[in-house]
Every structure is written in structure tokens, then in C-alpha cells.
Design a protein around this motif. Structure first.
Motif, short mmCIF file in Angstrom:
data_model
loop_
_atom_site.label_atom_id
_atom_site.label_comp_id
_atom_site.label_asym_id
_atom_site.label_seq_id
_atom_site.Cartn_x
_atom_site.Cartn_y
_atom_site.Cartn_z
N ALA A 163 37.74 39.11 41.80
CA ALA A 163 36.86 39.75 41.14
C ALA A 163 37.30 40.24 39.64
CB ALA A 163 36.06 40.82 41.58
N ALA A 164 38.65 41.08 40.01
CA ALA A 164 39.41 41.40 38.99
C ALA A 164 39.99 40.42 37.92
CB ALA A 164 40.80 42.35 39.35
N LEU A 165 40.49 39.41 38.47
CA LEU A 165 40.81 38.06 37.46
C LEU A 165 39.71 37.50 36.92
CD1 LEU A 165 43.67 36.46 39.91
CD2 LEU A 165 44.00 37.83 37.72
N GLN A 166 38.56 37.26 37.58
CA GLN A 166 37.34 36.66 36.94
C GLN A 166 36.95 37.56 35.59
OE1 GLN A 166 34.31 34.24 39.16
NE2 GLN A 166 34.36 36.28 40.26
N THR A 167 37.15 38.82 35.71
CA THR A 167 36.78 39.86 34.68
C THR A 167 37.90 39.64 33.47
OG1 THR A 167 35.70 41.38 36.09
CG2 THR A 167 36.40 42.12 33.93
N ASP A 168 39.23 39.66 33.83
CA ASP A 168 40.46 39.45 32.88
C ASP A 168 41.43 38.66 33.76
OD1 ASP A 168 42.34 39.72 31.18
OD2 ASP A 168 42.43 41.70 31.00
N GLY A 169 41.47 37.55 33.31
CA GLY A 169 42.63 36.60 33.90
C GLY A 169 44.07 36.77 33.27
N ARG A 170 44.17 37.65 32.33
CA ARG A 170 45.38 37.99 31.76
C ARG A 170 45.81 39.37 32.72
NH1 ARG A 170 45.63 38.14 25.52
NH2 ARG A 170 45.54 40.51 26.10
N LEU A 171 45.37 39.77 33.59
CA LEU A 171 45.95 40.81 34.10
C LEU A 171 47.33 40.49 35.00
CD1 LEU A 171 42.97 42.29 36.40
CD2 LEU A 171 44.12 43.16 34.27
N THR A 172 48.28 41.30 34.78
CA THR A 172 49.41 41.11 35.36
C THR A 172 49.40 41.88 36.84
OG1 THR A 172 50.13 43.54 35.05
CG2 THR A 172 50.77 41.95 33.33
N ASN A 173 50.49 41.36 37.58
CA ASN A 173 50.53 41.68 39.07
C ASN A 173 50.33 43.07 39.21
OD1 ASN A 173 50.35 39.09 40.08
ND2 ASN A 173 52.60 38.95 39.67
N GLN A 174 51.02 43.91 38.16
CA GLN A 174 50.97 45.20 38.32
C GLN A 174 49.85 46.14 38.18
OE1 GLN A 174 53.53 47.55 39.54
NE2 GLN A 174 51.96 48.72 39.57
N GLU A 175 49.00 45.25 37.21
CA GLU A 175 47.66 45.68 36.50
C GLU A 175 46.66 45.36 37.84
OE1 GLU A 175 47.86 45.60 31.87
OE2 GLU A 175 47.47 43.80 33.05
N GLY A 225 29.25 33.64 33.39
CA GLY A 225 29.00 34.59 34.62
C GLY A 225 30.42 34.37 35.66
N ALA A 226 30.45 35.58 36.27
CA ALA A 226 31.45 35.43 37.30
C ALA A 226 30.89 34.79 38.72
CB ALA A 226 32.05 36.68 37.68
N LEU A 227 31.44 34.22 39.41
CA LEU A 227 30.97 33.79 40.98
C LEU A 227 30.64 34.82 41.80
CD1 LEU A 227 33.24 30.70 41.39
CD2 LEU A 227 30.96 30.61 40.92
N PRO A 228 29.41 34.91 42.28
CA PRO A 228 29.05 35.75 43.33
C PRO A 228 29.82 35.95 44.53
CG PRO A 228 27.61 34.16 43.30
CD PRO A 228 28.54 33.80 42.40
N LEU A 229 31.14 36.59 44.35
CA LEU A 229 32.09 36.54 45.66
C LEU A 229 31.55 36.75 47.02
CD1 LEU A 229 35.39 37.70 43.60
CD2 LEU A 229 34.66 35.34 44.23
N ARG A 230 30.81 37.88 46.97
CA ARG A 230 30.19 38.50 48.19
C ARG A 230 29.44 37.56 48.97
NH1 ARG A 230 33.42 42.12 49.44
NH2 ARG A 230 33.47 44.16 48.14
N ALA A 231 28.65 36.61 48.25
CA ALA A 231 27.49 35.72 48.65
C ALA A 231 28.36 34.47 49.13
CB ALA A 231 26.75 35.02 47.57
#
Length: 159
Positions: A13-25, A149-155
Motif C-alpha cells: 500500500a505504501a509503495l502504491q502511494t509512493d514508489g520512491r520510498l526508501t527502505n528506511q521510509e 488508482g491503487a489496487l484494493p489490497l484487502r479485497a
């Protein structure tokens, strides 16, 4: 389908919002260590769950003012015709998405072009000019209400 736990779902979910996140973020958002996030991300990439990373561009700001959805019906249904049509679509930069469908049309194609003339040129010189195509109908987008849109991961996880 791959088994995903709550950490995987939060990471995705975090990567769908921002694929540039570092592993620390990611670690700060998911509540794992950076090394655990790195291992999980790598495993999800290797499993094909994460297919790629890319930037989402604004087509209008880049001069692509017309988005359209085009339905295509093939002249004859055969593996050869389908392959030839798919090859044509694969080579078209204007095509953003292409989907094989059930029902009265064979394909739904989403395209982005500069203007209505460019749209007409694409339909007439690429689609209608191709011998595999029997019929084309189109719809011009007048306003996009939701896009990318992001994929509905819970579904998808059964949760």
C-alpha cells in the motif's frame, strides 16, 4: 496467488502511494526494520507482485489533450488475426492500455493523443486501415474523475 501477511499489505500500500520510498521510509510506515522491508520488497519483486516502478506523468501538461476509449471488433476470430492485431497495438505509443474483452467487441483500447485530428488519424490510419479490424467505436473522455488508482489490497487478500 501469493500469501501475503499484514506487513506485506502495508508495504505494498505504501509503495502504491509512493514508489520512491526508501527502505528506511518504508520501515517507518510499516513498523519493521529497514532490512526486513528490503527483504520483503525484494521477495515481492521476485514473485512478480511488484512488476515495476515508474513516474506518473500529466498528459495534458505534456500536450496530450485527448484521451479516448476505443472498442475494436476483429474481422475474423483466429489466433493469427489476434496475434497480428496485438502486434500492431504493441507498437503504438498512443495506446496506454489494451484489454481483450468478452461480449460484442473484442478489445478495449485506451489512447492518449495531442488533439482530435491526431485521434482521427490514429483511428483511420492505424485501426481501420488494418486488415484484421472490422469495426471500431470510440468515446472521447471529457473529464477524468479518477485515474491511476491503487489496487484494493484487502479485497485481493481475502481480508
Amino acid at each position: 496467488m501469493i500469501a501475503l501477511d499484514g506487513y506485506d499489505l502495508r508495504l505494498l500500500a505504501a509503495l502504491q502511494t509512493d514508489g520512491r520510498l526508501t527502505n528506511q521510509e518504508l520501515a517507518e510506515q510499516v513498523h519493521l526494520s529497514a532490512s526486513q522491508c528490503s527483504r520483503r520488497r525484494q521477495a515481492l519483486e521476485e514473485a512478480g507482485v511488484i512488476r515495476r516502478y515508474r513516474a506518473e506523468l500529466d498528459g495534458e501538461r505534456l500536450g496530450l489533450g485527448v484521451t479516448a476509449f476505443v472498442n475494436v471488433q476483429l474481422a475474423r476470430h483466429s489466433e493469427h488475426n489476434a496475434r497480428r492485431f496485438r502486434d500492431v497495438i504493441a507498437d503504438c505509443d498512443e495506446v496506454l492500455e489494451a484489454h481483450a474483452l468478452t461480449g460484442d467487441m473484442d478489445y478495449l483500447i485506451k489512447i492518449a493523443v495531442r488533439d482530435l485530428k491526431s485521434f482521427a488519424d490514429f483511428v483511420n490510419t492505424v485501426l481501420l486501415a488494418h486488415e484484421t479490424v472490422a469495426h471500431v467505436t470510440s468515446r472521447i473522455v471529457i473529464e477524468t474523475l479518477k485515474s491511476g488508482g491503487a489496487l484494493p489490497l484487502r479485497a485481493g487478500s481475502g481480508g
